[in-house]
Design a protein around this motif. Structure first.
Motif, PDB file in Angstrom:
ATOM      1  N   ASP A  65      -8.051   5.415   2.342  1.00 57.37           N
ATOM      2  CA  ASP A  65      -8.944   4.334   2.769  1.00 57.37           C
ATOM      3  C   ASP A  65      -9.185   4.335   4.280  1.00 57.37           C
ATOM      4  OD1 ASP A  65      -8.877   3.588   0.111  1.00 57.37           O
ATOM      5  OD2 ASP A  65      -7.390   2.011   0.419  1.00 57.37           O
ATOM      6  N   SER A  80       0.841  -1.202   0.000  1.00 58.10           N
ATOM      7  CA  SER A  80       0.000   0.000   0.000  1.00 58.10           C
ATOM      8  C   SER A  80       0.874   1.248   0.000  1.00 58.10           C
ATOM      9  CB  SER A  80      -0.910   0.015   1.224  1.00 58.10           C
ATOM     10  OG  SER A  80      -1.711  -1.140   1.278  1.00 58.10           O
ATOM     11  N   GLU A 102      -2.629   5.785   0.045  1.00 62.16           N
ATOM     12  CA  GLU A 102      -3.753   4.841   0.135  1.00 62.16           C
ATOM     13  C   GLU A 102      -4.184   4.602   1.578  1.00 62.16           C
ATOM     14  OE1 GLU A 102      -3.330   1.812  -3.640  1.00 62.16           O
ATOM     15  OE2 GLU A 102      -1.854   1.644  -2.027  1.00 62.16           O
TER      16      GLU A 102
END
Length: 233
Positions: A178, A170, A174
């Protein structure tokens, strides 16, 4: 209430609030000791055993994110004076029970690394088995600074963390987009070196070896293992 960000600590606390509460998460995680979690087995990391067999002989050791104590106990049994640091009361309760059973004298400290105050140049060796890959990106710089402050000149740092077979690679963006660390961050060799090479000489960096149950050691090949030595200022 108008909450203002006036310093880095307030900024980091804001970013922390976007992600899971680590104390709640890890206390819940360690509450059920019967879960089929590979590292719940009371066995030291195979790479750590190798470091000691190859001549690593520290006197004073700090293990960060020590969990239920399996590596701290191993190092104490090798004659080290060990401080075991973890923010989970449930993990340290288990660790203390294991240490008592093994006759290992370990100083367990229930505190986050980021709240842990240590005198400079204290430890010969600092070890992290599994904390780094659960660390939010904004905490990495403080993590590195804490380790560098705590190590003696020429001191050693050992780490076990996810490679990209263990968790997705990741990006930092991100994680915040998220609002989740998911199962942890997987690091490529390039990314790993980019983070650590500025401050440490990397002595060994390799994939952890898979170990059979009868070996008395823990090892799974979706993890990196590395031994480093702090660079001179």
């Amino acid at each position: 209430m108008d909450e203002k960000i006036l310093n880095n600590d307030q900024l980091y606390n804001l970013l922390d609030s976007l992600l899971r509460d680590p104390i709640v998460f890890w206390d819940d995680f360690y509450e059920d000791r019967d879960k089929k979690i590979p590292f719940f087995k009371n066995s030291p990391d195979e790479n750590l055993v190798e470091y000691f067999r190859d001549g690593l002989n520290p006197t004073l050791v700090l293990e960060i994110g020590c969990g239920p104590g399996r590596n701290a106990i191993y190092m104490a049994k090798q004659g080290c004076e060990v401080d075991g640091l973890d923010l989970s009361k449930a993990a340290l309760k288990w660790a203390q029970e294991r240490a008592d059973e093994a006759g290992a004298n370990i100083n367990f400290i229930c505190k986050s690394l980021f709240d842990f105050n240590v005198e400079p140049y204290t430890y010969d060796f600092i070890y992290d088995s599994g904390m780094f890959h659960h660390l939010a990106p904004h905490r990495r710089i403080t993590y590195l600074n804490k380790i560098r402050k705590a190590l003696k000149p020429n001191g050693y740092f050992g780490i076990v963390c996810f490679n990209t077979d263990g968790a997705p690679a990741s990006t930092d963006w991100e994680i915040y987009r998220d609002r989740s660390l998911k199962g942890g961050i997987g690091y490529s060799e390039e990314r790993f070196r980019e983070i650590f090479e500025e401050h440490f000489n990397i002595i060994h960096l390799r994939t952890m070896k898979n170990t059979p149950p009868q070996s008395g050691m823990f090892g799974i090949d979706f993890l990196w293992t590395s031994l480093m030595q702090i660079k001179g200022e």
